[in-house]
Write a protein that holds these residues in place. Structure first.
Motif, PDB file in Angstrom:
ATOM      1  N   ASP A  72      28.679   8.093 -23.019  1.00 21.32           N
ATOM      2  CA  ASP A  72      29.502   7.802 -21.861  1.00 21.32           C
ATOM      3  C   ASP A  72      30.773   7.115 -22.332  1.00 21.32           C
ATOM      4  OD1 ASP A  72      29.676   7.640 -18.806  1.00 21.32           O
ATOM      5  OD2 ASP A  72      30.104   5.590 -19.417  1.00 21.32           O
ATOM      6  N   ASP A  73      31.881   7.381 -21.640  1.00 18.51           N
ATOM      7  CA  ASP A  73      33.155   6.829 -22.070  1.00 18.51           C
ATOM      8  C   ASP A  73      33.236   5.316 -21.889  1.00 18.51           C
ATOM      9  OD1 ASP A  73      33.012   7.195 -19.366  1.00 18.51           O
ATOM     10  OD2 ASP A  73      35.096   7.781 -19.098  1.00 18.51           O
ATOM     11  N   LEU A  74      32.524   4.771 -20.899  1.00 20.94           N
ATOM     12  CA  LEU A  74      32.540   3.333 -20.681  1.00 20.94           C
ATOM     13  C   LEU A  74      31.322   2.615 -21.259  1.00 20.94           C
ATOM     14  CD1 LEU A  74      33.852   3.113 -17.005  1.00 20.94           C
ATOM     15  CD2 LEU A  74      35.130   2.858 -19.131  1.00 20.94           C
ATOM     16  N   GLY A  75      30.263   3.337 -21.499  1.00 25.46           N
ATOM     17  CA  GLY A  75      29.070   2.722 -22.058  1.00 25.46           C
ATOM     18  C   GLY A  75      27.842   2.996 -21.201  1.00 25.46           C
ATOM     19  N   ILE A  76      26.691   3.098 -21.860  1.00 21.43           N
ATOM     20  CA  ILE A  76      25.432   3.343 -21.172  1.00 21.43           C
ATOM     21  C   ILE A  76      24.851   2.015 -20.676  1.00 21.43           C
ATOM     22  CG2 ILE A  76      23.064   4.170 -21.440  1.00 21.43           C
ATOM     23  CD1 ILE A  76      25.132   6.393 -21.360  1.00 21.43           C
ATOM     24  N   ARG A  77      24.386   2.024 -19.427  1.00 19.42           N
ATOM     25  CA  ARG A  77      23.788   0.819 -18.851  1.00 19.42           C
ATOM     26  C   ARG A  77      22.274   0.811 -18.997  1.00 19.42           C
ATOM     27  NH1 ARG A  77      22.476  -0.259 -13.213  1.00 19.42           N
ATOM     28  NH2 ARG A  77      23.542   1.664 -12.663  1.00 19.42           N
ATOM     29  N   SER A  78      21.626   1.976 -18.820  1.00 18.15           N
ATOM     30  CA  SER A  78      20.171   2.031 -18.917  1.00 18.15           C
ATOM     31  C   SER A  78      19.714   3.425 -19.295  1.00 18.15           C
ATOM     32  CB  SER A  78      19.516   1.612 -17.587  1.00 18.15           C
ATOM     33  OG  SER A  78      19.829   2.543 -16.563  1.00 18.15           O
ATOM     34  N   LEU A  79      18.565   3.486 -19.953  1.00 18.56           N
ATOM     35  CA  LEU A  79      17.920   4.738 -20.331  1.00 18.56           C
ATOM     36  C   LEU A  79      16.468   4.687 -19.868  1.00 18.56           C
ATOM     37  CD1 LEU A  79      19.262   5.027 -23.983  1.00 18.56           C
ATOM     38  CD2 LEU A  79      19.903   6.529 -22.099  1.00 18.56           C
ATOM     39  N   ALA A  80      15.957   5.808 -19.406  1.00 14.84           N
ATOM     40  CA  ALA A  80      14.580   5.848 -18.929  1.00 14.84           C
ATOM     41  C   ALA A  80      14.031   7.258 -19.081  1.00 14.84           C
ATOM     42  CB  ALA A  80      14.490   5.405 -17.467  1.00 14.84           C
ATOM     43  N   VAL A 111      29.798   1.057 -31.217  1.00 16.90           N
ATOM     44  CA  VAL A 111      29.690   2.499 -31.010  1.00 16.90           C
ATOM     45  C   VAL A 111      28.420   2.851 -30.259  1.00 16.90           C
ATOM     46  CG1 VAL A 111      29.524   4.719 -32.178  1.00 16.90           C
ATOM     47  CG2 VAL A 111      31.057   2.968 -33.068  1.00 16.90           C
ATOM     48  N   SER A 112      27.327   2.112 -30.540  1.00 12.96           N
ATOM     49  CA  SER A 112      26.049   2.409 -29.915  1.00 12.96           C
ATOM     50  C   SER A 112      26.085   2.208 -28.407  1.00 12.96           C
ATOM     51  CB  SER A 112      24.954   1.524 -30.521  1.00 12.96           C
ATOM     52  OG  SER A 112      25.254   0.159 -30.329  1.00 12.96           O
ATOM     53  N   ALA A 113      27.049   1.443 -27.905  1.00  7.72           N
ATOM     54  CA  ALA A 113      27.137   1.226 -26.466  1.00  7.72           C
ATOM     55  C   ALA A 113      27.556   2.495 -25.739  1.00  7.72           C
ATOM     56  CB  ALA A 113      28.122   0.109 -26.157  1.00  7.72           C
ATOM     57  N   THR A 114      28.391   3.299 -26.346  1.00 11.50           N
ATOM     58  CA  THR A 114      28.870   4.522 -25.715  1.00 11.50           C
ATOM     59  C   THR A 114      28.142   5.769 -26.205  1.00 11.50           C
ATOM     60  OG1 THR A 114      30.618   4.684 -27.386  1.00 11.50           O
ATOM     61  CG2 THR A 114      31.168   3.572 -25.327  1.00 11.50           C
ATOM     62  N   ALA A 115      27.402   5.672 -27.289  1.00  8.10           N
ATOM     63  CA  ALA A 115      26.681   6.833 -27.820  1.00  8.10           C
ATOM     64  C   ALA A 115      25.337   6.410 -28.417  1.00  8.10           C
ATOM     65  CB  ALA A 115      27.526   7.560 -28.870  1.00  8.10           C
ATOM     66  N   PRO A 116      24.444   5.862 -27.597  1.00 10.80           N
ATOM     67  CA  PRO A 116      23.140   5.445 -28.133  1.00 10.80           C
ATOM     68  C   PRO A 116      22.273   6.644 -28.477  1.00 10.80           C
ATOM     69  CG  PRO A 116      23.155   5.216 -25.761  1.00 10.80           C
ATOM     70  CD  PRO A 116      24.558   5.584 -26.158  1.00 10.80           C
ATOM     71  N   SER A 117      21.486   6.508 -29.509  1.00 10.47           N
ATOM     72  CA  SER A 117      20.543   7.551 -29.910  1.00 10.47           C
ATOM     73  C   SER A 117      19.352   6.884 -30.576  1.00 10.47           C
ATOM     74  CB  SER A 117      21.197   8.557 -30.865  1.00 10.47           C
ATOM     75  OG  SER A 117      21.611   7.906 -32.058  1.00 10.47           O
ATOM     76  N   ARG A 142      22.114   6.171 -17.184  1.00 12.95           N
ATOM     77  CA  ARG A 142      23.052   5.646 -16.205  1.00 12.95           C
ATOM     78  C   ARG A 142      24.174   4.924 -16.950  1.00 12.95           C
ATOM     79  NH1 ARG A 142      21.087   5.344 -10.874  1.00 12.95           N
ATOM     80  NH2 ARG A 142      18.877   5.893 -10.678  1.00 12.95           N
ATOM     81  N   ASP A 143      25.399   5.098 -16.460  1.00 12.44           N
ATOM     82  CA  ASP A 143      26.519   4.420 -17.112  1.00 12.44           C
ATOM     83  C   ASP A 143      26.743   3.053 -16.489  1.00 12.44           C
ATOM     84  OD1 ASP A 143      27.677   4.958 -14.719  1.00 12.44           O
ATOM     85  OD2 ASP A 143      29.261   6.241 -15.488  1.00 12.44           O
ATOM     86  N   ARG A 144      27.770   2.352 -16.956  1.00 16.05           N
ATOM     87  CA  ARG A 144      27.993   0.981 -16.509  1.00 16.05           C
ATOM     88  C   ARG A 144      28.565   0.884 -15.109  1.00 16.05           C
ATOM     89  NH1 ARG A 144      30.321  -2.191 -21.840  1.00 16.05           N
ATOM     90  NH2 ARG A 144      28.451  -1.961 -23.102  1.00 16.05           N
ATOM     91  N   ARG A 145      29.172   1.939 -14.640  1.00 18.20           N
ATOM     92  CA  ARG A 145      29.705   1.911 -13.271  1.00 18.20           C
ATOM     93  C   ARG A 145      28.560   2.137 -12.296  1.00 18.20           C
ATOM     94  NH1 ARG A 145      35.417   2.645 -12.324  1.00 18.20           N
ATOM     95  NH2 ARG A 145      34.769   3.218 -10.240  1.00 18.20           N
ATOM     96  N   ASP A 146      28.543   1.384 -11.241  1.00 19.77           N
ATOM     97  CA  ASP A 146      27.483   1.494 -10.250  1.00 19.77           C
ATOM     98  C   ASP A 146      28.034   2.124  -8.975  1.00 19.77           C
ATOM     99  OD1 ASP A 146      24.976   1.324  -9.238  1.00 19.77           O
ATOM    100  OD2 ASP A 146      25.098  -0.785  -8.672  1.00 19.77           O
ATOM    101  N   ASP A 147      28.667   3.280  -9.145  1.00 17.29           N
ATOM    102  CA  ASP A 147      29.268   3.945  -7.989  1.00 17.29           C
ATOM    103  C   ASP A 147      28.183   4.420  -7.027  1.00 17.29           C
ATOM    104  OD1 ASP A 147      31.679   3.523  -9.159  1.00 17.29           O
ATOM    105  OD2 ASP A 147      31.903   5.559  -9.941  1.00 17.29           O
ATOM    106  N   ALA A 148      28.407   4.182  -5.763  1.00 14.71           N
ATOM    107  CA  ALA A 148      27.450   4.618  -4.754  1.00 14.71           C
ATOM    108  C   ALA A 148      27.395   6.143  -4.711  1.00 14.71           C
ATOM    109  CB  ALA A 148      27.850   4.061  -3.387  1.00 14.71           C
ATOM    110  N   GLY A 149      26.193   6.669  -4.689  1.00 17.68           N
ATOM    111  CA  GLY A 149      26.022   8.110  -4.582  1.00 17.68           C
ATOM    112  C   GLY A 149      26.085   8.867  -5.884  1.00 17.68           C
TER     113      GLY A 149
END
Length: 215
Positions: A72-80, A111-117, A142-149
């Protein structure tokens, strides 16, 4: 100097903004021209995620290893891992298992924040599985933005079939046979390329035997 409330306007804006700067010193002198500019917005790209599971058949209490890679361009917030169990009688059950992931603080260059593996061993014992059940899994990001919908990104689904030890051994034997046939095809193509006569190997022969290539 920004006027009161200007910062909140910049943070909440969803449209490009034009601005002007007029400087003036205490003795009354000002800039000969007003400085003008524009703040453009870069659209936030949705996250992406891919996953791979080597095995297809699992034991009821197994822990299949999932290889995943997200971005993600801004960073990953969670993985499941999203799990769906389908029983032979048609009943289904859905849940999700969080993949351990440490959120990197905003502004941290990592780097791992935007491209975790990585790899994750998915526990299955809590599902009370039995032979004949099927488990479909997807990795969700899910990325760091919590946009509704906004729908979280999901990988392609993988379906695991639950079996017992005997079924697992049979599946392994079938895989070995397919590998042997594939290897025999490669050998036969090599023989044809070198001008040597193609032969049938024991692995490819219906009776398990066959002629050997001439020495």
């Amino acid at each position: 100097r920004l006027a009161p409330g200007a910062v909140s306007v910049l943070v909440g804006s969803r449209q490009p903004l034009e601005f002007a700067i007029q400087g003036e010193v205490d003795d009354g002198f000002a800039l000969p021209e007003v400085l003008r500019g524009e703040i453009a917005l870069r659209p936030d790209q949705p996250p992406s995620v891919a996953a791979e599971v080597v095995t297809k058949f699992i034991l009821p209490t197994g822990k299949p290893t999932i290889s995943y890679q997200a971005g993600d361009d801004l960073g990953i917030r969670s993985l499941a891992v999203v799990r769906q169990v389908v029983r032979p009688d048609g009943t289904t059950a859905n849940d999700r298992v969080e993949i351990p992931w440490t959120v990197v603080p905003e502004g941290t260059p990592a780097v791992s924040a935007t491209a975790p593996s990585g790899r994750f061993s998915l526990p299955l014992a809590d599902l009370q599985l039995a032979k004949g059940d099927k488990v479909t899994i997807r990795v969700e990001a899910r990325d760091r933005r919590d946009d509704a919908g906004r729908t979280p990104a999901q990988s392609e689904p993988f379906t695991l079939e639950v079996t017992d030890e005997q079924g697992l051994y049979e599946a392994m034997a079938e895989t070995d046979q397919r590998s042997a046939r594939k290897m025999d095809e490669i050998i036969q193509k090599q023989l044809l390329m070198t001008g040597r006569p193609a032969t049938v190997s024991p692995a490819a022969s219906p009776t398990g035997g066959g002629a050997r290539p001439a020495s």
